[in-house]
Design a protein around this motif. Structure first.
Motif: not given
Length: 645
Positions: A172-180, A273-280, A303-309
């Motif tokens: 995933g990209a930086t800040g996508s939360g893949k390590s989490q 592949w982990v993506v977030d709402p900002e960089k998907y 995987v679209l992560n950080q859907i809690d946001r």
């Protein structure tokens, strides 16, 4: 019965360091029944006797009848006892190490998983790709075949390793939360998370079962970066066989991090592949990774992560837009039971969607087919990259028309038609000489004597003719090479043209030599059976002319009785009959002369055609056959036929 304690052992060792003497110890009161324990002498003697005799039982110690307080066999001083203890301890440690090594070897052998097994179609495709690379090494450069060679090497390496484990990378990209997400799946904080970027500097592996060491070694992950998940029977049963790898950020500012991502992605069985709402919708992940890996959809999770946001229905809207982007990238989506990428939404922070991902991932790992599907997708990708150098949209090869045209051009170059015509004229000339009137033959002989036999003009004309013949040969070779290479991919077309050029070297000289051997035969042409009758008839006509002339001459000089009718009739019969016989013979000679000329032309054409076939057409056919072989192998690699004939 007494027991030896740690304090007792310390007291015994003090004896050897200059403590109480033996006499002093013997002079102390003996223990009586009801005492708490033996004296230091008894305690030390019991331990020494146990070490020397090798007995492990500390409750029963044999004593000397003469001295109940000492063991049987006498008392050793502290130094001897310490040496005995050290020697025995060293031997015991060596035995323990050997036992542990043997146990470890036995355990390792028991935990070695079975190697990966490919099914029949995949094995056939890999064999075809290997054959394809072997046949193409002399025609294609190493750079063109590099990807196919890498796929073969990786397929062979993966096949030797565990078939009971599935290696899945989280990218995933930086800040996508893949390590989490990695920590959420493992159930314990393994990979470091935080606001500092980049956080993950090297790949970290986590295995849910034993036997995956060789797979992790293949990824180049050292032992200090290998972890075990939270010990949970339910999780271990659900994810047994999973090897999860947390990768550095694929868009990291550090070049080494991006290189590690690219290297590991080429070796794992599947990727999340982990993506977030900002960089998907970031172009980097779509253009550099997702779009080129569209053929690997079956071993891909998005995987679209950080859907809690995301408030309200925004998560569903972003997820739908992500599916649209993936469809534009050419990635098949695994919906309604169809094979393709799995698309999920979750929050690694709150745990929402983690059980669903764990369940899907568990089913994916339990199928034990990810590694084979990954190799199959790699073969598809390598075959697609090789398509421009193997596939063609039209029928290729040399048609019979092209072969006949080449032979006709070579025949014209050596003058096969002219040679046939010359042979025909020679046959007619021979017939005229045999059946013609003597007076006409005498006239032709006189004219032949007057014509020059050589000169500058004929020699110059011969040189010009040779130059023209060479040009015709070269033109014929170029034409047939263009016909043979038409429609072929560039490397194979070039190989065909090079084979034609090699074959054309020395071809004009060889054709000249063949023309000299297969041209007009030496000696006179064969004579048909009617020639003797024609010669006899022509001789009779000549005799009639001679007899009639002599008869008429005799009448003129008065030697014979005057009678002009008979000699004149004889002379007229001979004069008219001679040309008539010659004309008749010429008509009769046209058929045999034409056949004789055709035979001469045919022999020269066959000789020129054979020479051209051996030097040019056969090498061209060999190149075209090699191309057909590699095209068939390429069709096996792709699993379907390709264009062209």
């Amino acid at each position: 019965m007494t027991a030896v304690t740690d304090q007792d052992h310390t007291d015994g060792m003090d004896h050897g360091r200059g403590g109480d003497t033996r006499a002093e110890r013997l002079g102390k009161p003996s223990p009586v029944e009801g005492d708490s324990g033996p004296t230091p002498v008894r305690r030390r003697s019991v331990e020494a006797a146990k070490e020397v005799s090798g007995r492990a039982d500390t409750d029963k110690v044999a004593t000397d009848p003469a001295d109940p307080g000492e063991p049987a066999g006498g008392w050793d001083d502290g130094l001897i006892a310490r040496r005995v203890n050290e020697t025995t301890a060293a031997q015991q440690a060596a035995e323990n190490r050997a036992s542990r090594a043997q146990a470890a070897h036995t355990a390792k052998a028991a935990h070695v998983p079975a190697p990966l097994a490919y099914d029949g179609p995949l094995r056939s495709r890999l064999d075809a790709l290997r054959e394809l690379v072997g046949l193409s090494r002399t025609r294609l450069d190493s750079g063109t075949l590099a990807e196919a060679g890498r796929v073969l090497d990786e397929a062979a390496a993966r096949r030797r390793l565990s078939g009971q484990h599935t290696v899945v990378a989280i990218a995933g990209a930086t800040g996508s939360g893949k390590s989490q997400l990695f920590n959420a799946l493992a159930g314990v904080a393994i990979s470091e998370t935080g606001v500092r970027r980049p956080t993950t500097a090297a790949p970290i592996a986590c295995s849910w079962s034993d036997g995956a060491a060789t797979l992790i070694d293949r990824l180049g992950i050292p032992g200090r970066l290998r972890r075990r998940p939270l010990q949970s029977a339910e999780m271990e049963a659900q994810l047994r066989g999973l090897v999860l790898v947390d990768l550095p950020d694929h868009d990291s500012a550090a070049v080494a991090h991006r290189e590690q991502v690219d290297r590991v992605l080429a070796l794992v069985d599947a990727v999340i592949w982990v993506v977030d709402p900002e960089k998907y919708a970031d172009a980097i992940i779509h253009e550099r990774y997702l779009r080129p890996m569209a053929g690997h959809a079956e071993v891909m999770f998005v995987v679209l992560n950080q859907i809690d946001r995301l408030p309200g229905e925004a998560a569903d809207q972003v997820l739908d837009d992500l599916r649209r982007l993936l469809d534009e990238d050419g990635i098949a989506l695994g919906e309604y039971g169809e094979p393709g990428a799995t698309v999920l939404s979750l929050s690694a922070l709150t745990g929402d969607g983690i059980p669903e991902l764990r369940e899907v991932l568990g089913q994916f790992v339990a199928s034990r087919g990810a590694a084979a599907r990954r190799i199959s997708a790699d073969v598809d990708a390598a075959a697609w990259r090789l398509r421009p150098v193997y596939a063609t949209a039209r029928r290729t090869g040399l048609s019979e028309e092209a072969r006949d045209e080449f032979a006709a051009r070579l025949a014209d170059a050596v003058g096969a038609t002219a040679a046939g015509e010359a042979a025909e004229r020679a046959w007619l000339r021979n017939a005229n000489r045999a059946c013609g009137t003597p007076w006409l033959r005498l006239w032709r002989w006189y004219n032949d004597r007057r014509e020059p036999t050589t000169g500058r003009l004929p020699v110059r004309a011969q040189a010009d003719e040779e130059a023209t013949a060479r040009q015709r040969v070269e033109q014929a070779v170029r034409t047939v090479a263009d016909r043979a290479s038409g429609g072929l991919p560039a490397p194979w077309a070039q190989a065909v043209r090079e084979a034609a050029v090699r074959g054309s070297q020395g071809l004009p000289e060889a054709l000249d030599e063949l023309a000299a051997r297969a041209g007009l035969p030496t000696g006179r042409p064969p004579r048909p059976g009617w020639w003797p009758a024609a010669v006899l008839a022509q001789a009779s006509m000549t005799i009639l002319q001679v007899v009639g002339g002599l008869w008429l001459l005799g009448q003129i000089i008065g030697f014979m009785t005057p009678n002009l009718a008979v000699p004149v009739l004889l002379m007229v019969a001979g004069i008219i009959g001679g040309p008539l016989v010659e004309w008749s013979c010429r008509l009769a000679a046209r058929g045999p002369a034409r056949r004789y000329g055709f035979d001469a032309e045919r022999r020269l054409r066959e000789a020129a055609s054979g020479c051209g076939r051996a030097r040019v057409l056969d090498p061209l056919a060999a190149e075209l056959l090699r191309y057909r072989e590699v095209r068939e192998q390429y069709g096996r690699v792709t699993g379907a036929g390709i264009g062209g004939g």
